[in-house]
Enzyme design. Structure first.
Site, mmCIF file in Angstrom:
data_model
loop_
_atom_site.group_PDB
_atom_site.id
_atom_site.type_symbol
_atom_site.label_atom_id
_atom_site.label_comp_id
_atom_site.label_asym_id
_atom_site.label_seq_id
_atom_site.Cartn_x
_atom_site.Cartn_y
_atom_site.Cartn_z
ATOM 1 N N LEU A 66 41.884 -11.841 33.103
ATOM 2 C CA LEU A 66 42.997 -11.513 32.200
ATOM 3 C C LEU A 66 43.850 -10.385 32.769
ATOM 4 O O LEU A 66 43.408 -9.634 33.645
ATOM 5 C CB LEU A 66 42.413 -11.130 30.832
ATOM 6 C CG LEU A 66 41.694 -12.296 30.125
ATOM 7 C CD1 LEU A 66 40.764 -11.801 29.026
ATOM 8 C CD2 LEU A 66 42.717 -13.295 29.578
ATOM 9 N N PRO A 67 45.087 -10.222 32.253
ATOM 10 C CA PRO A 67 46.031 -9.291 32.883
ATOM 11 C C PRO A 67 45.660 -7.809 32.820
ATOM 12 O O PRO A 67 45.911 -7.089 33.781
ATOM 13 C CB PRO A 67 47.337 -9.532 32.100
ATOM 14 C CG PRO A 67 47.198 -10.894 31.520
ATOM 15 C CD PRO A 67 45.744 -11.080 31.244
ATOM 16 N N LYS A 172 36.820 -1.408 43.163
ATOM 17 C CA LYS A 172 38.084 -2.152 43.342
ATOM 18 C C LYS A 172 39.271 -1.189 43.457
ATOM 19 O O LYS A 172 40.124 -1.342 44.331
ATOM 20 C CB LYS A 172 38.249 -3.092 42.140
ATOM 21 C CG LYS A 172 39.635 -3.632 41.903
ATOM 22 C CD LYS A 172 39.983 -4.775 42.814
ATOM 23 C CE LYS A 172 41.433 -5.189 42.603
ATOM 24 N NZ LYS A 172 41.870 -6.170 43.549
ATOM 25 N N LYS A 247 49.994 -1.402 39.402
ATOM 26 C CA LYS A 247 49.000 -1.398 38.322
ATOM 27 C C LYS A 247 47.696 -0.759 38.816
ATOM 28 O O LYS A 247 47.118 0.114 38.173
ATOM 29 C CB LYS A 247 48.744 -2.842 37.858
ATOM 30 C CG LYS A 247 47.595 -2.977 36.890
ATOM 31 C CD LYS A 247 47.184 -4.439 36.704
ATOM 32 C CE LYS A 247 45.799 -4.519 36.092
ATOM 33 N NZ LYS A 247 45.270 -5.856 35.967
HETATM 34 P P1 NAD Z 1 48.269 -14.138 35.497
HETATM 35 O O1 NAD Z 1 49.219 -13.414 34.601
HETATM 36 O O2 NAD Z 1 48.779 -15.180 36.408
HETATM 37 O O3 NAD Z 1 47.106 -14.808 34.606
HETATM 38 C C1 NAD Z 1 46.585 -14.264 33.437
HETATM 39 C C2 NAD Z 1 46.369 -15.391 32.438
HETATM 40 O O4 NAD Z 1 45.744 -14.853 31.269
HETATM 41 C C3 NAD Z 1 47.676 -16.044 31.994
HETATM 42 O O5 NAD Z 1 47.591 -17.443 32.192
HETATM 43 C C4 NAD Z 1 47.756 -15.704 30.508
HETATM 44 O O6 NAD Z 1 48.366 -16.700 29.705
HETATM 45 C C5 NAD Z 1 46.287 -15.542 30.156
HETATM 46 N N1 NAD Z 1 46.049 -14.767 28.944
HETATM 47 C C6 NAD Z 1 46.615 -13.589 28.578
HETATM 48 N N2 NAD Z 1 46.109 -13.180 27.394
HETATM 49 C C7 NAD Z 1 45.208 -14.113 27.021
HETATM 50 C C8 NAD Z 1 44.352 -14.269 25.886
HETATM 51 N N3 NAD Z 1 44.334 -13.359 24.916
HETATM 52 N N4 NAD Z 1 43.556 -15.347 25.819
HETATM 53 C C9 NAD Z 1 43.579 -16.293 26.803
HETATM 54 N N5 NAD Z 1 44.369 -16.202 27.912
HETATM 55 C C10 NAD Z 1 45.173 -15.139 27.990
HETATM 56 O O7 NAD Z 1 47.490 -12.996 36.292
HETATM 57 P P2 NAD Z 1 46.637 -13.162 37.646
HETATM 58 O O8 NAD Z 1 47.511 -12.912 38.824
HETATM 59 O O9 NAD Z 1 45.832 -14.401 37.564
HETATM 60 O O10 NAD Z 1 45.681 -11.876 37.545
HETATM 61 C C11 NAD Z 1 44.563 -11.859 36.647
HETATM 62 C C12 NAD Z 1 43.756 -10.597 36.940
HETATM 63 O O11 NAD Z 1 43.345 -10.615 38.323
HETATM 64 C C13 NAD Z 1 44.540 -9.293 36.751
HETATM 65 O O12 NAD Z 1 43.687 -8.344 36.144
HETATM 66 C C14 NAD Z 1 44.930 -8.892 38.167
HETATM 67 O O13 NAD Z 1 45.106 -7.496 38.322
HETATM 68 C C15 NAD Z 1 43.723 -9.394 38.953
HETATM 69 N N6 NAD Z 1 43.980 -9.687 40.374
HETATM 70 C C16 NAD Z 1 45.093 -10.393 40.743
HETATM 71 C C17 NAD Z 1 45.318 -10.666 42.092
HETATM 72 C C18 NAD Z 1 46.533 -11.454 42.524
HETATM 73 O O14 NAD Z 1 46.824 -11.475 43.736
HETATM 74 N N7 NAD Z 1 47.256 -12.110 41.636
HETATM 75 C C19 NAD Z 1 44.399 -10.232 43.073
HETATM 76 C C20 NAD Z 1 43.260 -9.532 42.669
HETATM 77 C C21 NAD Z 1 43.054 -9.273 41.311
#
Ligand code: NAD
Length: 304
Positions: A66-67, A172, A247
């Site tokens: 999740l975000p 991390k 972030k």
């Molecule tokens: P993203 O925004 O693409 O995905 C998050 C998903 O969570 C979305 O589909 C959203 O609709 C869903 N969501 C939000 N609230 C929700 C709820 N209450 N119930 C159900 N679903 C819900 O984000 P992402 O890029 O996939 O990143 C996710 C996590 O991974 C973050 O914490 C980010 O910091 C971490 N991360 C991301 C990366 C990257 O390169 N994108 C790399 C390492 C770590």
């Protein structure tokens, strides 16, 4: 019979991770607030659920991606209150990047209810999530760590136990703070060389075999045209966004404030990335560089 993984949050990262669980033979009960993301997951073999409570009902594992920390706390405790319905035989793995304090709160609330929880943030971006080559940094008991490997092995190539609940998040943010520091340092050194007449390819080759060698130089050169297949050679598209790096640097700052640690280099890197975010060229109609790959920090130094 296949074990059931409830997967909450099928965005850029979670979408690819869930597919790898399917490939490994798990039944994945998926839920996301965004209809389009849920549909993509369903097309890839996940079972779409109408709400998160339904998804976790009979699960052996719960994986969330999740975000941010407020959303993770809301999903598990204050809003959807999943901790009140998750079976006590299940293991909860939160893979989101959030503050250690958020993970510890969810972990403590889980423990009060007799539930098992680990934080398991990842290193590696969207490509590694899709390829199943993520690195996981796990915080939790030895026993829960051992149990977690059954699902983490299906999504990652390197799995570490950093310590107790919250320790995965600490590992991390330390890693990403160091990444921000050596990426901005690498951009600075390369620009100094170019401003003094050096070819960035030649300077990169020299530093790769000298004491300045680091991951940013080896795998992710920030100067366009030096390396193929990296975001700098693709107009800084794809990769790891400036906004996500900001972030993580914010989380590092929060952790440092809580532990009264000095992070002058991390603070400088945060300022540099903030400055860069807000100094877009406007070339593609935006002054906001937040959506570019983080190696675009090179543009802050460039005189073009
Ligand atoms: P993203 O925004 O693409 O995905 C998050 C998903 O969570 C979305 O589909 C959203 O609709 C869903 N969501 C939000 N609230 C929700 C709820 N209450 N119930 C159900 N679903 C819900 O984000 P992402 O890029 O996939 O990143 C996710 C996590 O991974 C973050 O914490 C980010 O910091 C971490 N991360 C991301 C990366 C990257 O390169 N994108 C790399 C390492 C770590």
């Amino acid at each position: 019979m296949s074990k059931i993984v409830a997967f909450i949050g099928l965005g850029n990262m979670g979408g690819g991770m869930a597919v790898n669980l399917i490939k490994a033979g798990f039944q994945v009960n998926a839920f996301d607030l965004m209809e389009a993301n849920l549909k993509t997951a369903a097309d890839a073999g996940c079972t779409p659920m109408t709400c998160s409570k339904e998804a976790v009902k009979n699960a052996d594992f719960i994986v969330s991606m999740l975000p941010n920390g407020a959303i993770v706390e809301s999903v598990y405790i204050d809003g959807d209150a999943l901790l009140d319905v998750i079976p006590d035989t299940a293991l909860i793995l939160d893979c989101s990047t959030i503050a250690p304090a958020n993970s510890r709160r969810v972990g403590a609330e889980a423990e009060k209810r007799g539930l098992n929880f680990v934080d398991a943030p990842v290193s590696g971006g969207v490509a590694a999530a899709a390829a199943g080559t993520l690195a996981f940094m796990v915080g939790g008991t030895e026993a829960n760590f051992e149990t977690s490997k059954e699902v983490l092995d299906a999504m990652g190539a390197n799995i570490f136990r950093a310590g107790d609940v919250g320790a995965g998040q600490v590992a991390k943010i330390c890693n990403n703070m160091l990444l921000a520091i050596h990426m901005s340092g690498t951009a600075e050194a390369l620009q100094l060389g170019m401003d003094n007449g050096l070819d960035p390819k030649v300077l990169s080759e020299i530093m790769l075999k000298s004491s300045g060698c680091n991951w940013s130089l080896e795998k992710y050169n920030p100067v366009p045209g030096v390396m193929d297949g990296v975001p700098s050679s693709n107009d800084y598209q794809g990769g790891f966004m400036v906004d996500l790096m900001l972030k993580d640097l914010g989380l590092a700052q929060e952790a440092a404030t809580a532990s009264k640690s000095s992070i002058p280099m991390g603070a400088s890197a945060r300022n540099l990335f903030n400055l860069h975010k807000n100094s877009g060229s406007g070339g593609s109609g935006s002054k906001d560089n937040g959506g570019k790959d983080f190696s675009s920090i090179q543009q802050l130094y460039s005189r073009d």
